[in-house]
Scaffold this active site. Structure first.
Site, PDB file in Angstrom:
ATOM      1  N   HIS A 142      22.417  -9.776   2.663  1.00  0.00           N
ATOM      2  CA  HIS A 142      23.414 -10.444   1.815  1.00  0.00           C
ATOM      3  C   HIS A 142      22.730 -11.259   0.722  1.00  0.00           C
ATOM      4  O   HIS A 142      23.143 -11.229  -0.439  1.00  0.00           O
ATOM      5  CB  HIS A 142      24.288 -11.409   2.640  1.00  0.00           C
ATOM      6  N   LYS A 166      38.460  -9.769  11.969  1.00  0.00           N
ATOM      7  CA  LYS A 166      37.114  -9.389  12.382  1.00  0.00           C
ATOM      8  C   LYS A 166      36.606 -10.245  13.539  1.00  0.00           C
ATOM      9  O   LYS A 166      35.517 -10.024  14.038  1.00  0.00           O
ATOM     10  CB  LYS A 166      36.136  -9.502  11.207  1.00  0.00           C
ATOM     11  N   ARG A 201      24.470  -0.150   2.403  1.00  0.00           N
ATOM     12  CA  ARG A 201      23.296  -0.029   3.266  1.00  0.00           C
ATOM     13  C   ARG A 201      22.947   1.427   3.516  1.00  0.00           C
ATOM     14  O   ARG A 201      21.790   1.774   3.617  1.00  0.00           O
ATOM     15  CB  ARG A 201      23.552  -0.708   4.611  1.00  0.00           C
ATOM     16  N   SER A 242      25.383  -8.169  10.047  1.00  0.00           N
ATOM     17  CA  SER A 242      25.714  -9.433  10.717  1.00  0.00           C
ATOM     18  C   SER A 242      25.958  -9.210  12.199  1.00  0.00           C
ATOM     19  O   SER A 242      25.569 -10.019  13.040  1.00  0.00           O
ATOM     20  CB  SER A 242      26.946 -10.067  10.073  1.00  0.00           C
TER      21      SER A 242
END
Length: 181
Positions: A20, A44, A99, A137
């Site tokens: 990030h 989430k 990614r 994450s």
């Protein structure tokens, strides 16, 4: 829209990773001003509150060695529809990190939907740097929850907050995360 190029890098940042930070820095170099939008995405099931995540992102931006670039980055809490936020805040460019190829299909669909709703806002994709392509994450949280070393994937400040939240790690006192952020 103004002539100033305002970028928006939205995300949950639960927690912020080196990937990030790389996208934030590189994205900020493409625009006059970059807003890092910390989404309140309860769906989430975030580990940290929106305010804690905002504080984490702000701390990492403050730590950037390039002060001139860091000064053009601001962190805001966000909620609701991304393009509505972009319209309200005169955003010209949405910055997204990729990614892997698997990210591309989803991100392209989102970019197309956003463009259909707000044609004046472009989406720019930045490929993750080679050493950050595998970082997520979710993996950083899993490593920390199991007491592992995630120092290659995020900063020591974030690691301290994770260990404090999970009660793992030898060198972190319980509650350090809430004190730091």
């Amino acid at each position: 829209m103004s002539s100033e190029k305002i970028g928006l890098y939205p995300g949950t940042f639960d927690p912020i990773t080196n990937g990030h930070i790389d996208i934030i820095y590189r994205g900020a170099r493409l625009v006059d001003r970059l807003i890092v939008g910390v989404f309140n995405n309860a769906g989430k099931g975030p580990l940290f509150t929106p305010v804690e995540r905002q504080a984490m992102v702000e701390a990492e931006i403050t730590a950037l060695p390039d002060r001139k670039t860091a000064a053009r980055i601001e962190v805001r809490l966000m909620d609701g529809l991304l393009v509505a936020y972009a319209r309200t805040h005169k955003v010209n460019v949405i910055v997204r990190g990729l990614r892997a190829v698997s990210d591309f299909e989803y991100e392209m669909q989102m970019a197309s939907l956003n463009r259909s709703m707000e044609p004046d806002v472009e989406t720019v994709f930045l490929a993750a740097s080679e050493n950050h392509q595998f970082i997520s994450s979710r993996f950083v949280k899993e490593i920390a929850a199991l007491g592992g070393d995630s120092s290659a994937f995020t900063t020591s400040r974030v690691i301290a907050a994770l260990h404090a939240r999970f009660g793992t790690g030898d060198k972190v006192e319980s509650g350090a995360a809430s004190k730091a952020y």
